[in-house]
Enzyme design. Structure first.
Site, short mmCIF file in Angstrom:
data_model
loop_
_atom_site.label_atom_id
_atom_site.label_comp_id
_atom_site.label_asym_id
_atom_site.label_seq_id
_atom_site.Cartn_x
_atom_site.Cartn_y
_atom_site.Cartn_z
N LYS A 1 0.85 -1.21 0.00
CA LYS A 1 0.00 0.00 0.00
C LYS A 1 0.87 1.24 0.00
CE LYS A 1 0.93 1.18 4.51
NZ LYS A 1 1.82 2.28 4.85
N ASP B 1 -1.77 -1.61 10.78
CA ASP B 1 -2.06 -1.48 9.35
C ASP B 1 -2.79 -2.68 8.77
OD1 ASP B 1 -0.97 1.00 8.98
OD2 ASP B 1 0.93 0.29 8.13
O1 C5P Z 1 0.83 -1.58 15.27
P1 C5P Z 1 2.23 -1.63 14.79
O2 C5P Z 1 3.01 -2.72 15.41
O3 C5P Z 1 2.34 -1.59 13.31
O4 C5P Z 1 2.92 -0.25 15.28
C1 C5P Z 1 4.29 -0.10 15.37
C2 C5P Z 1 4.60 1.10 16.27
O5 C5P Z 1 4.28 2.30 15.58
C3 C5P Z 1 3.80 1.15 17.54
O6 C5P Z 1 4.45 0.44 18.58
C4 C5P Z 1 3.77 2.65 17.84
O7 C5P Z 1 4.98 3.07 18.43
C5 C5P Z 1 3.72 3.26 16.46
N1 C5P Z 1 2.32 3.56 16.03
C6 C5P Z 1 1.63 4.58 16.64
N2 C5P Z 1 0.34 4.85 16.22
C7 C5P Z 1 -0.23 4.14 15.21
C8 C5P Z 1 0.48 3.10 14.58
C9 C5P Z 1 1.76 2.83 15.02
O8 C5P Z 1 2.12 5.24 17.54
N3 C5P Z 1 -1.47 4.45 14.82
#
Ligand code: C5P
Length: 301
Positions: free
Chosen positions: A13, A139
């Site tokens: 994406k 995501d």
């Molecule tokens: O959910 P995911 O593991 O992809 O997110 C990775 C990191 O990115 C999270 O630990 C956080 O620090 C940051 N993040 C965030 N807000 C989001 C998505 C990700 O702060 N909406």
């Protein structure tokens, strides 16, 4: 039961907009983003019925194949949720670069959820799959819906938008990556808390709902460029280079480090891509993908 197999195309994406709002009580950030599936994809093959356990095999070295892989997490969660105790082999043929902001790992996780649901003929709706997906990663729910969508919350609120006509793009991935948690943290340090909505996302959504694709290029916007370009000025330079090569708009992908440029035709995109051939860059030419083409599951007869 013998071994049954499904093959899923697992698309990357780009974020056409990515507005980062305040920090939530759970530590994540609320975002407002228009996300779009693109033709660049991995191929995920799922085979059920082998030895007990979940195994992952990947044709690219350096990708974790244990519980750290989001595809593993997704499979474990769905099988547990449905109380299915089956052996599962996952083979990932990787074309989407990692640490690029293209959502490769999240897309693989969504491909596993949708592929397993199809292969095992589960009666599970999209909303329930999205709930499981959001437990795997922020995501992942977008990839259950695919196409073009308005994404909110920490990523779990996905509202499909009407498909846009295919747009050609060139993606450039430098050899370094950007850490997503670092980018969010650094943005807070630079900019402080933000309470307003993402104007770029609101405008982009309106223009897509109105079928005005000509406005898209002027509305590209990504808040995470601020920390990423501060740390790696090369990301800004690549955006300018894409515009110099004829892109009608250019933006960093997600939390980086890849950047994409939009081009008015396939010929323009391929011509520009040739200019970037270099050992320091991975170069991809592709186009935006409609929703019906973004979730392609083939059950092997
Ligand atoms: O959910 P995911 O593991 O992809 O997110 C990775 C990191 O990115 C999270 O630990 C956080 O620090 C940051 N993040 C965030 N807000 C989001 C998505 C990700 O702060 N909406």
């Amino acid at each position: 039961m013998g071994i049954i197999t499904a093959v899923v195309r697992s698309h990357a994406k780009v974020n056409l907009t990515l507005g980062v709002l305040g920090v939530r009580p759970d530590g994540y950030h609320d975002i407002e983003s228009v996300m779009q599936s693109i033709s660049l994809h991995d191929r995920v093959t799922l085979s059920v019925g082998g030895e007990p356990g979940i195994r992952i095999e990947c044709d690219v070295p350096g990708i974790p194949t244990d519980e750290r892989n989001l595809a593993h997490k997704a499979a474990a969660l769905l099988l547990k949720n449905r109380e299915i105790d089956a052996g599962l082999d996952i083979r990932i043929e990787k074309r989407i670069p990692a640490q690029a902001g293209l959502g490769g790992g999240s897309s693989n996780a969504a491909a596993v959820l949708m592929g397993l649901a199809g292969l095992l003929e589960m009666s599970i709706g999209q909303a329930e799959l999205c709930d499981l997906a959001s437990a795997v990663g922020s995501d992942v729910p977008f990839f259950i819906v695919g196409g073009i969508a308005l994404v909110g919350g920490r990523g779990e609120e996905v509202q499909p938008l009407p498909d846009i006509p295919a747009q050609w793009l060139v993606i450039l991935k430098p050899s370094f990556g950007v850490s997503t948690p670092w980018a969010y943290r650094r943005l807070d340090e630079i900019r402080g808390a933000v309470s307003e909505r993402s104007t770029a996302t609101v405008r982009m959504t309106k223009c897509i709902q109105a079928g005005d694709r000509g406005a898209i290029q002027g509305l590209l916007s990504n808040d995470l460029e601020l920390p990423a370009i501060e740390q790696h000025p090369e990301i800004g330079e690549l955006k300018h280079a894409l515009l110099d090569a004829g892109a009608v708009g250019a933006l960093m992908c997600g939390s980086g480090s890849a950047v994409f440029g939009l081009f008015s035709s396939e010929q323009a995109a391929r011509g520009a891509a040739d200019l970037f051939a270099s050992p320091e860059l991975q170069v991809f030419v592709g186009k935006t993908t409609a929703r019906r083409d973004a979730a392609d599951i083939w059950i092997v007869p």
